[in-house]
Motif scaffolding. Structure first.
Motif, PDB file in Angstrom:
ATOM      1  N   VAL A 289       0.923  -1.226   0.048  1.00 21.54           N
ATOM      2  CA  VAL A 289       0.092   0.004   0.049  1.00 21.54           C
ATOM      3  C   VAL A 289       0.779   1.098  -0.034  1.00 21.54           C
ATOM      4  O   VAL A 289       0.565   2.425  -0.662  1.00 21.54           O
ATOM      5  CB  VAL A 289      -0.898   0.072   1.245  1.00 21.54           C
ATOM      6  N   PHE A 290       2.179   1.168   0.724  1.00 23.34           N
ATOM      7  CA  PHE A 290       2.791   2.621   1.081  1.00 23.34           C
ATOM      8  C   PHE A 290       4.108   2.560   0.425  1.00 23.34           C
ATOM      9  O   PHE A 290       4.858   3.431   0.286  1.00 23.34           O
ATOM     10  CB  PHE A 290       2.707   2.897   2.585  1.00 23.34           C
ATOM     11  N   GLY A 291       4.619   1.362  -0.022  1.00 25.08           N
ATOM     12  CA  GLY A 291       5.739   1.245  -0.642  1.00 25.08           C
ATOM     13  C   GLY A 291       6.973   1.506   0.198  1.00 25.08           C
ATOM     14  O   GLY A 291       8.124   1.730  -0.113  1.00 25.08           O
ATOM     15  N   VAL A 292       6.750   1.004   1.462  1.00 21.76           N
ATOM     16  CA  VAL A 292       7.931   1.295   2.645  1.00 21.76           C
ATOM     17  C   VAL A 292       7.831   0.044   3.475  1.00 21.76           C
ATOM     18  O   VAL A 292       7.022  -0.966   3.523  1.00 21.76           O
ATOM     19  CB  VAL A 292       7.793   2.486   3.421  1.00 21.76           C
ATOM     20  N   THR A 293       8.976  -0.189   3.843  1.00 27.83           N
ATOM     21  CA  THR A 293       9.261  -1.402   5.000  1.00 27.83           C
ATOM     22  C   THR A 293       9.579  -1.068   6.413  1.00 27.83           C
ATOM     23  O   THR A 293      10.636  -0.108   6.412  1.00 27.83           O
ATOM     24  CB  THR A 293      10.237  -2.270   4.481  1.00 27.83           C
ATOM     25  N   PRO A 294       8.795  -1.199   7.292  1.00 33.28           N
ATOM     26  CA  PRO A 294       8.978  -0.675   8.592  1.00 33.28           C
ATOM     27  C   PRO A 294      10.309  -1.232   9.141  1.00 33.28           C
ATOM     28  O   PRO A 294      10.861  -2.244   9.063  1.00 33.28           O
ATOM     29  CB  PRO A 294       8.054  -0.975   9.604  1.00 33.28           C
ATOM     30  N   THR A 295      10.967  -0.327  10.195  1.00 31.03           N
ATOM     31  CA  THR A 295      12.322  -0.643  10.820  1.00 31.03           C
ATOM     32  C   THR A 295      11.881  -0.385  12.351  1.00 31.03           C
ATOM     33  O   THR A 295      12.808  -0.683  12.947  1.00 31.03           O
ATOM     34  CB  THR A 295      13.497   0.433  10.380  1.00 31.03           C
ATOM     35  N   ALA A 296      10.656  -0.078  12.818  1.00 33.24           N
ATOM     36  CA  ALA A 296      10.538   0.200  14.123  1.00 33.24           C
ATOM     37  C   ALA A 296       9.293  -0.757  14.398  1.00 33.24           C
ATOM     38  O   ALA A 296       8.603  -1.208  13.707  1.00 33.24           O
ATOM     39  CB  ALA A 296      10.214   1.385  14.485  1.00 33.24           C
ATOM     40  N   PHE A 297       9.137  -1.665  15.540  1.00 34.89           N
ATOM     41  CA  PHE A 297       8.037  -2.249  15.970  1.00 34.89           C
ATOM     42  C   PHE A 297       7.474  -1.602  17.167  1.00 34.89           C
ATOM     43  O   PHE A 297       7.985  -1.388  18.089  1.00 34.89           O
ATOM     44  CB  PHE A 297       8.763  -3.656  16.108  1.00 34.89           C
TER      45      PHE A 297
END
Lengths: 419, 410
Positions: free
Chosen positions: A139-147
């Protein structure tokens, strides 16, 4: 010395279970499709909250991004929310996409279904985190680095898991009984981890907005942006970081527009940034903005809910524990069925909201629960939920051609599998 | 504080909750220093009533009062038949209207001698006497509404004569006490009384009166055996009248049995609908699952609560519903219709509209299937009911007397 605010807003709408009756079991398998005028009509609620909060607040945030090149913030957006936005109000999702496209808005990883799976099944938990990662990327084209875990439910084990999974940052509540003399306004290193860093919510200042802003009985009412900036400066002292974590729906839904919340927020962002060295960070940048002040251990789970800050809002009574037990007892049979609709229904039933609606902690937190619950009582919430669980069980039995031994065994919370 | 208290019954000669409420309220008022003259329409000894002066308006014995209870409003004749007739000619006290006339006459004689600070009249049978006492003494009149004619007649209109008596007294009252918001709404909406004239004082429960009781599992031994086999016992304890919504409850019971077999229903009490209910159970094919006890009191009455897992109050219109608190005290899970006032003071209960048999059936099956739900309801309500004390009721009444006496509302 520079000092910064990491503003993090949580976006979520559950699929509420309709008054699913014992007479529906085995007859029809839709649990979330109420279309009447009640508080259990998910589509109606989504439209209401979109009008009151999602649309005006995304517009406001967009305006702030356009006006202030130094404005940054973070969002966590559940899969339940994205699914409903795609279904009911795609324009709302587009507004969020545009925010993220600015490159100054970080999306935080979590479980797709806003679930408490971490405490019941690591396999299921990891599957949901992976589903969420994929959805966010699509959807956003990003990969999270925080959880962040659902409801900020955090303990040392979760930190170790997130570290091993490669996240750089993890979020938790800055609860006094854990911090003792320490301040939440520093970066910490979770005990037993290699690389990950821990950010702690400053609940005093977060709750001034999230819970107290419109309370006219509060001796600080009305809260002005100038006063709030002063409070943050005072709280920070020489510390580098102010973590303001709250529900996105604080703006417009929990605190209505006529309380002045939007004007307050717009002014606050501008006034903060006018100061020398005052910044806004995304959570990952915030965690890298200063060296860890020390190591922190939370052996017991801490959450951001209620005065207890523990799991008692979801697992505080026997109904909640029964419901969760029966839900997760079906895991392997559900997953191996390969039936997508069945799996998705079962996972939607994992949203922590369902358990929250069954809370009976009347005396201290009863009002908050009543406000957030669309049911007549926690007992009604449990009734409808358990009927849905029974229907899910019925569907497994039909699929796998299992008999009544299976039903009674699963009813006792055992995991049973056909050879 | 001298109170002229006008009632129609006291335990053990009560036909329902009115007498129980009058007894405990008077006792709590006396404990707070009030002097009470309590007028009854019959003559009898009431063991334990030494905290107030009881006056007997007639020589009737309690057992002579067939169809003369406070719930028997449909037997009330027209006002005209006896209007203008001298009380001495009113006959042999075989009609309710005659007894009521005697009662009023008696109060007319008593009130000027006592010169009360306040007159406190309970429900329609004593309201006329209350109005007369006010006219004769000038003392303020507090009308306490435990039930209106709309409540007693269920989904029907009720007796117009009784409505007229209520209407007049409610208009003459200096202050009105309603036992729930449900009742207050009826007084405001159907009798046209301004809302600020009506104060809500919920009833309470006297836990001490249950001391010394031990459940020995003997009265309902068969039901105890069924419980050991995993059955859930669902009970109601009430008068079998249209007000109580029992035909709806019976339909819900049958519907629940379609989904879950191990349910039994205990219908404790008696009344004009008894035969109809027995026939209905048979028509619905659940005659073997429904137990009728007939009228119960004493140990048999308490044992109903003790044997039950679940207590249902299905009333069409229930101003309060004291039995729900008694059931809570004995450890039952409560299912209370949304039309019952007691639901306003309890949170750990399940509610349903009296006509919503599907919802009630669903709740019954849900409890039977889930020990966690059953125990949560039982434990939760045990925490709640005990906070409702008659001492607090008396405190509220005394506060109200003080305000009404000083004419704050005039």
């Amino acid at each position: 010395m520079s000092r910064g605010i990491s503003l993090y807003l949580h976006v979520h709408q559950p699929y509420r279970v309709k008054p699913y009756s014992v007479f529906d079991i085995g007859e029809q398998h839709e649990y979330f499709d109420l279309r009447d005028d009640s508080k259990l009509n998910n589509e109606k609620i989504f439209h209401k909250v979109a009008d009151k909060s999602y649309r005006p607040m995304t517009a406001m945030l967009q305006k702030l991004l356009d006006t202030h090149p130094d404005f940054h913030f973070s969002l966590s957006i559940t899969g339940d929310f994205i699914d409903q936005a795609e279904q009911f109000a795609p324009d709302v999702l587009d507004s969020f996409k545009k925010l993220v496209a600015s490159g100054r808005v970080e999306i935080v990883a979590e479980t797709f279904y806003h679930s408490m799976a971490f405490f019941y099944s690591l396999t299921e938990f990891e599957a949901q985190v992976e589903m969420h990662r994929k959805k966010i990327h699509d959807v956003f084209g990003v990969t999270p680095t925080a959880f962040r875990n659902t409801e900020l439910a955090y303990n040392d084990e979760l930190a170790k898991w997130a570290d091993a999974a490669g996240y750089k940052t993890v979020l938790a509540e800055g609860w006094d009984s854990v911090l003792e003399w320490r301040s939440p306004n520093h970066v910490y290193r979770p005990v037993g981890t290699e690389n990950i860093r821990l950010l702690l919510k400053n609940y005093h200042l977060s709750d001034d907005i999230a819970f107290r802003f419109s309370n006219q009985a509060w001796n600080e009412w009305p809260l002005t942006s100038g006063k709030y900036v002063d409070w943050i400066n005072t709280s920070l002292g020489d510390a580098p970081l102010m973590n303001l974590f709250m529900d996105f729906e604080t703006f417009g839904e929990h605190q209505w527009a006529d309380t002045g919340i939007f004007t307050f927020f717009e002014q606050f962002v501008g006034e903060w940034l006018q100061q020398d060295g005052a910044k806004f960070y995304t959570v990952t940048d915030a965690a890298q903005s200063a060296e860890p002040a020390g190591e922190l251990s939370m052996p017991t789970t801490v959450t951001w809910a209620d005065s207890e800050r523990d799991l008692s809002a979801w697992f505080g009574n026997s109904m909640q524990n029964e419901a969760a037990k029966h839900l997760y007892a079906m895991e392997e049979d559900i997953v191996r069925s390969g039936d997508e609709k069945l799996i998705s229904d079962w996972r939607n039933l994992q949203s922590s909201d369902h358990l929250y609606y069954m809370a009976t902690k009347w005396l201290t937190d009863g009002d908050v629960h009543a406000y957030f619950s669309p049911y007549d009582s926690p007992y009604d919430a449990f009734l409808y939920y358990m009927n849905a669980i029974r229907d899910v069980r019925w569907r497994i039995m039909k699929l796998h051609h299992l008999g009544h031994d299976y039903e009674s065994a699963v009813a006792d919370g055992q995991k049973v599998h056909e050879e | 504080m001298n109170i002229l208290m006008l009632g129609w019954e006291l335990p053990p000669y009560n036909s329902g909750g009115l007498g129980v409420a009058c007894y405990h309220m008077s006792k709590a008022l006396a404990q707070q220093g009030a002097t009470i003259d309590f007028v009854l329409p019959y003559t009898a000894q009431h063991p334990g009533v030494d905290f107030m002066t009881v006056h007997n308006a007639t020589g009737l014995r309690p057992e002579d009062r067939v169809h003369m209870g406070s719930y028997d409003s449909k037997y009330m004749e027209s006002l005209e038949t006896l209007d203008g007739v001298d009380v001495e000619d009113a006959g042999d006290l075989t009609t309710m209207r005659a007894v009521q006339k005697h009662y009023t006459k008696f109060v007319e004689g008593l009130a000027p001698q006592i010169q009360p600070d306040v007159i406190h009249a309970h429900d329609w049978l004593t309201m006329e006497a209350g109005v007369r006492a006010k006219e004769l003494t000038g003392a303020p009149l507090v009308v306490h509404v435990h039930a209106t004619e709309f409540d007693r007649s269920g989904e029907q209109y009720g007796n117009p004569v009784v409505h007229e008596i209520e209407q007049e007294a409610l208009q003459m009252a200096d202050r009105i006490i309603a036992v729930s918001n449900i009742t207050k709404n009826i007084i405001v909406e159907r009798y046209g009384i301004p809302a600020d004239m009506v104060e809500v004082v919920h009833n309470a429960i006297d836990i001490d009166s249950f001391k010394g009781y031990e459940y020995d599992q003997r009265d309902y031994r068969y039901l105890e055996d069924l419980k050991h086999e995993g059955y859930t016992v669902v009970a109601t304890l009430t008068r079998f009248t249209v007000q109580k919504g029992l035909t709806h409850f019976m339909r819900a019971a049958a519907r629940a049995c379609e989904k879950y077999d191990r349910l039994v229903f205990l219908f404790a009490g008696d009344g004009e609908q008894r035969d109809e209910l027995i026939a209905q159970a048979a028509d619905l094919g659940i005659a073997d699952k429904v137990y009728f006890t007939g009228f119960v009191r004493g140990k048999q009455w308490r044992d109903v609560y003790s044997v039950a897992d679940v207590f249902v109050m299905s009333s069409v219109s229930e101003p309060f519903g004291l039995t729900a608190l008694e059931a809570a005290h004995h450890g039952c899970a409560l299912l209370i219709s949304k039309q019952s006032g007691v639901g306003e003071v309890l949170k750990s209960i399940l509610r349903f509209d009296f006509w919503d048999t599907e919802r009630l059936a669903n709740q019954l099956v849900g409890i039977a299937l889930s020990p966690a739900l059953e125990s949560s309801l039982k434990d939760g309500v045990k925490e709640e009911y005990a906070h409702l004390s008659w001492r607090d009721v008396a405190t509220k009444c005394i506060d109200l007397y003080g305000r009404v006496k000083s004419g704050v509302f005039a």
